[in-house]
Enzyme design. Structure first.
Site, short mmCIF file in Angstrom:
data_model
loop_
_atom_site.label_atom_id
_atom_site.label_comp_id
_atom_site.label_asym_id
_atom_site.label_seq_id
_atom_site.Cartn_x
_atom_site.Cartn_y
_atom_site.Cartn_z
N LYS A 131 0.82 -1.21 0.00
CA LYS A 131 0.00 0.00 0.00
C LYS A 131 0.85 1.26 0.00
O LYS A 131 0.58 2.21 -0.75
CB LYS A 131 -0.93 -0.03 1.22
CG LYS A 131 -1.84 1.14 1.36
CD LYS A 131 -2.89 0.91 2.41
CE LYS A 131 -2.32 0.24 3.63
NZ LYS A 131 -1.22 1.00 4.24
N THR A 163 3.95 1.43 -1.03
CA THR A 163 4.62 1.42 -2.33
C THR A 163 3.70 1.96 -3.40
O THR A 163 4.12 2.74 -4.28
CB THR A 163 5.05 -0.02 -2.69
OG1 THR A 163 5.82 -0.56 -1.61
CG2 THR A 163 5.88 -0.06 -3.95
N ARG A 194 2.81 8.22 6.35
CA ARG A 194 3.03 8.21 7.79
C ARG A 194 4.47 7.82 8.11
O ARG A 194 5.10 7.08 7.38
CB ARG A 194 2.06 7.22 8.43
CG ARG A 194 0.60 7.51 8.09
CD ARG A 194 -0.25 6.26 8.11
NE ARG A 194 0.26 5.26 7.19
CZ ARG A 194 0.06 3.96 7.32
NH1 ARG A 194 -0.65 3.50 8.32
NH2 ARG A 194 0.56 3.10 6.45
N LYS A 246 7.50 -6.83 9.48
CA LYS A 246 7.01 -6.22 8.24
C LYS A 246 8.03 -5.34 7.55
O LYS A 246 7.94 -5.08 6.35
CB LYS A 246 5.74 -5.42 8.58
CG LYS A 246 4.87 -5.09 7.39
CD LYS A 246 3.50 -4.64 7.89
CE LYS A 246 2.63 -4.19 6.72
NZ LYS A 246 2.96 -2.85 6.24
N ALA A 248 -3.21 1.35 11.85
CA ALA A 248 -4.66 1.62 11.85
C ALA A 248 -5.44 0.54 12.57
O ALA A 248 -6.62 0.72 12.86
CB ALA A 248 -5.17 1.75 10.41
N PHE A 257 -3.36 -0.12 6.89
CA PHE A 257 -3.87 -1.50 6.85
C PHE A 257 -5.07 -1.63 5.90
O PHE A 257 -5.17 -0.94 4.91
CB PHE A 257 -4.19 -2.01 8.25
CG PHE A 257 -2.98 -2.49 8.99
CD1 PHE A 257 -2.10 -3.38 8.39
CD2 PHE A 257 -2.69 -2.04 10.26
CE1 PHE A 257 -0.96 -3.83 9.06
CE2 PHE A 257 -1.55 -2.49 10.95
CZ PHE A 257 -0.70 -3.38 10.33
N PHE A 275 3.04 -8.78 -8.77
CA PHE A 275 4.18 -9.58 -8.32
C PHE A 275 4.64 -10.42 -9.51
O PHE A 275 3.86 -10.74 -10.42
CB PHE A 275 3.77 -10.48 -7.15
CG PHE A 275 3.63 -9.74 -5.84
CD1 PHE A 275 4.48 -10.02 -4.78
CD2 PHE A 275 2.65 -8.77 -5.65
CE1 PHE A 275 4.37 -9.35 -3.57
CE2 PHE A 275 2.53 -8.10 -4.45
CZ PHE A 275 3.39 -8.39 -3.40
N TRP A 320 6.59 -0.98 -8.47
CA TRP A 320 7.73 -1.49 -7.70
C TRP A 320 8.93 -1.72 -8.62
O TRP A 320 10.06 -1.35 -8.29
CB TRP A 320 7.35 -2.79 -7.00
CG TRP A 320 8.45 -3.39 -6.16
CD1 TRP A 320 8.83 -3.01 -4.91
CD2 TRP A 320 9.33 -4.45 -6.53
NE1 TRP A 320 9.88 -3.78 -4.46
CE2 TRP A 320 10.21 -4.68 -5.44
CE3 TRP A 320 9.46 -5.25 -7.67
CZ2 TRP A 320 11.20 -5.65 -5.47
CZ3 TRP A 320 10.43 -6.23 -7.70
CH2 TRP A 320 11.29 -6.43 -6.61
#
Length: 635
Positions: free
Chosen positions: A75, A77, A99, A110, A338, A369, A457, A486
């Site tokens: 998210k 990214t 954030r 993560k 969140a 999130f 991906f 990405w």
């Protein structure tokens, strides 16, 4: 594509960063509005908003996502990739508002939150670690208030009201500004000299008479540490008080409490929702730490602490300016999580960005999130207080996560993905698309256009991508597009940028609406969110939660919006319930008051307000090159 930190360091060393002043100039910031904080970052003065108050706002876009796997679905990214696509590729004036990451997941599972690949904020190690110290300031302010609370409990238990008054207001010393606030609250003339107080006024002013069983204020730190969830304080040899019942006996002045992670602190929520320094001062002073035995809320200002908290936070109110790998501007402010906090970038960062980009520009802001928690809080809390009206919501989805929601095997950090995720499996994917469709349905309830970004991906097949896009359009999305930011940066998000541009042009923002009326009862608001957003059959409140609700409504807090803390992995309170669970109920075990920030905080299911670490945390891979000083192993 190299690792995220390798990309960042390559950009910094080989391509070079734009000077941070030049980054600001791209969107019209003057040199006096950019307060440099080292080479690669700067604070932005709130005067940047005030001096442009008559300018029209740009287009307001929020980026959110489906319920994620523990690996995250990109998210942040996507937020950066979209901003690069709009700014560097389409030539639109654009600012991303994201954030500041917590050190907890950075060294846990993560990783950081700078984005990734060729869609990230650089230098990523500066972004992911201390940045400009905002989280440290929040930690310091929170824990100063905790210390003030603890010491007041101790001193009130160990001395008479008269002795307490003499020490708070010694002869010859003026009443402090913080004390004057309490005097006004009590209806006592704040300009009255302490020597002129009546006995009744002294007794009303000095003791707070806090009921320890009502205290909800906890200490914080920015580290995942499960062993601090429940602790006992006051066990030192000198933390004893005279017994009021047995002559000569001393009692240990201890109590059970706990720690939260810093970004879940109400102080962080105050930072995220404040409009300016004066507003932050009022919010900090109004934070409730507990209740008196008479049932009166006890605030930071009652403890004489509000001014000191504001001093610690005065620089933190200014957003931090950085840049992406494609030299587009980013404002970094407030914190994540969140699931246990508001989890959105700050109101002031978004307001500054909207004024800087102007009528045809874009503020791309991030909500934490899954959309069931981060987006819902963005709309119902953040937009309610800011008055800003978003035009579009971008929901980030991945084939991987949707396969998990379709019944795929568990996805765990540090373990290879099973073949269901690395080989084409349309049947599994199609079953899981219900999760995405429910998030689209939820977003549309707020009157915004929804664009689905399928974050690519390398193992995703064309058939799988088309399956997701088709399901999104069937659910009422304005558009659904593949995005490969990405690997390709802004160019890989060009189609996404065009879709968002079209979605905003097709929405004037006037259709935006809230999910509930804040004047409804606390229980009604929790039930509306639970039924409408989570698809629950109803809500069960514990005895403690019912007691707290009654107390909050008596205190005048019943009309505050709701910030539910629950798992990010499911619409339900059960993280293992994937897809769109039915027949479930939301269990509220306690409700904390965040009256200063302006919301109530129901804690649901088994969610913890400070995470733990896995067996092999990410910090194992982090080190420093002793010759170059480069950080190694961040991801």
């Amino acid at each position: 594509v190299p690792s995220d930190i390798e990309v960042s360091q390559q950009i910094v060393k080989e391509v070079g960063l734009l000077s941070i002043v030049e980054v600001g100039k791209q969107v019209g910031l003057t040199e006096d509005e950019v307060i440099q904080w080292g080479i690669a970052k700067a604070k932005v003065s709130l005067s940047a908003r005030e001096s442009r108050k008559d300018q029209p706002d740009g287009n307001y876009v929020v980026v959110t996502g489906i319920n994620p796997t523990p690996l995250g679905e990109g998210k942040s990214t996507t937020t950066i990739g979209l901003a690069q696509g709009l700014g560097a590729i389409l030539g639109k004036k654009t600012i991303a508002c994201i954030r500041q990451p917590s050190q907890g997941p950075t060294f846990g599972i993560k990783g950081g939150a700078a984005g990734g690949g060729y869609a990230q904020v650089v230098p990523m190690e500066e972004f992911n670690l201390h940045l400009t110290g905002d989280i440290h300031a929040v930690t310091a302010a929170n824990n100063l208030l905790a210390a003030a609370l603890e010491t007041r409990l101790f001193h009130e238990a160990s001395q008479s009201d008269e002795a307490l008054f003499r020490r708070l207001c010694p002869d010859g010393k003026e009443v402090s500004p913080a004390m004057k606030r309490r005097l006004k609250k009590l209806g006592i003339d704040p300009n009255k000299k302490p020597s002129d107080f009546t006995a009744e006024e002294k007794s009303a002013f000095a003791p707070l008479d806090i009921d320890p069983s009502t205290v909800t204020w906890q200490r914080v730190l920015d580290t995942c540490d499960r062993h601090l969830r429940c602790v006992t304080v006051g066990q030192g040899a000198k933390e004893t008080v005279k017994s009021k019942e047995k002559e000569g006996e001393r009692l240990q002045h201890d109590r059970k409490t706990g720690f939260d992670i810093t970004v879940a602190s109400e102080v962080m929520a105050v930072l995220a929702l404040s409009r300016d320094l004066a507003d932050m001062r009022e919010k900090l002073g109004a934070m409730v730490v507990g209740y008196s035995r008479a049932g009166t809320p006890v605030t930071a200002d009652d403890l004489g602490c509000g001014g000191a908290l504001t001093v610690l936070m005065k620089d933190a109110i200014m957003p931090t300016l950085m840049q992406t790998v494609e030299r587009t501007p980013v404002l970094v402010h407030a914190g994540p999580f969140a699931n246990i906090a508001t989890g959105n970038s700050s109101v002031v960062a978004d307001e500054i960005a909207l004024k800087l980009v102007g009528k045809d520009g874009y503020c791309v802001t991030e909500a934490g999130f899954g959309a069931d928690i981060g987006m819902e809080k963005f709309f119902n809390i953040k937009c309610r207080y800011s008055g800003l009206k978003p035009k579009a919501a971008v929901i980030v989805a991945t084939v991987r996560a949707l396969k998990m929601h379709g019944g795929g095997p568990p996805v765990s950090a540090g373990k290879p993905l099973q073949e269901e995720y690395t080989e084409e499996n349309i049947e599994l994917l199609a079953k899981g698309c219900c999760n995405l469709q429910k998030h689209i349905e939820n977003a549309k309830k707020f009157g915004v256009n929804v664009v689905v970004a399928v974050n690519k991906f390398k193992t995703d097949t064309d058939n799988e991508i088309e399956t997701v896009k088709k399901a999104a359009m069937e659910a009422g999305a304005f558009d659904a597009v593949l995005s490969n930011h990405w690997a390709e940066g802004g160019a890989g998000a060009e189609d996404l940028a065009k879709a968002v541009d079209a979605a905003c042009k097709a929405c004037d923002g006037e259709a935006f609406k809230f999910l509930y009326d804040v004047n409804k009862s606390i229980k009604e608001k929790v039930e509306i969110i639970s039924k409408e957003i989570y698809g629950a059959d109803g809500v069960d409140f514990s005895d403690e939660a019912n007691k707290q609700i009654e107390q909050y409504e008596k205190s005048g807090f019943g009309n505050l919006p709701i910030c539910i803390a629950k798992t990010q992995y499911s619409f339900s309170c059960d993280p293992s319930a994937k897809g769109v669970p039915t027949g479930h109920r939301i269990t509220v075990r306690e409700i904390r008051s965040c009256a200063g920030a302006g919301f109530l905080y129901p804690i649901c299911g088994d969610i913890m307000t400070i995470p733990g670490l896995p067996t092999r945390p990410g910090f194992y891979d982090v080190d420093v090159d002793l010759e170059t000083g480069d950080v190694l192993g961040l991801f």
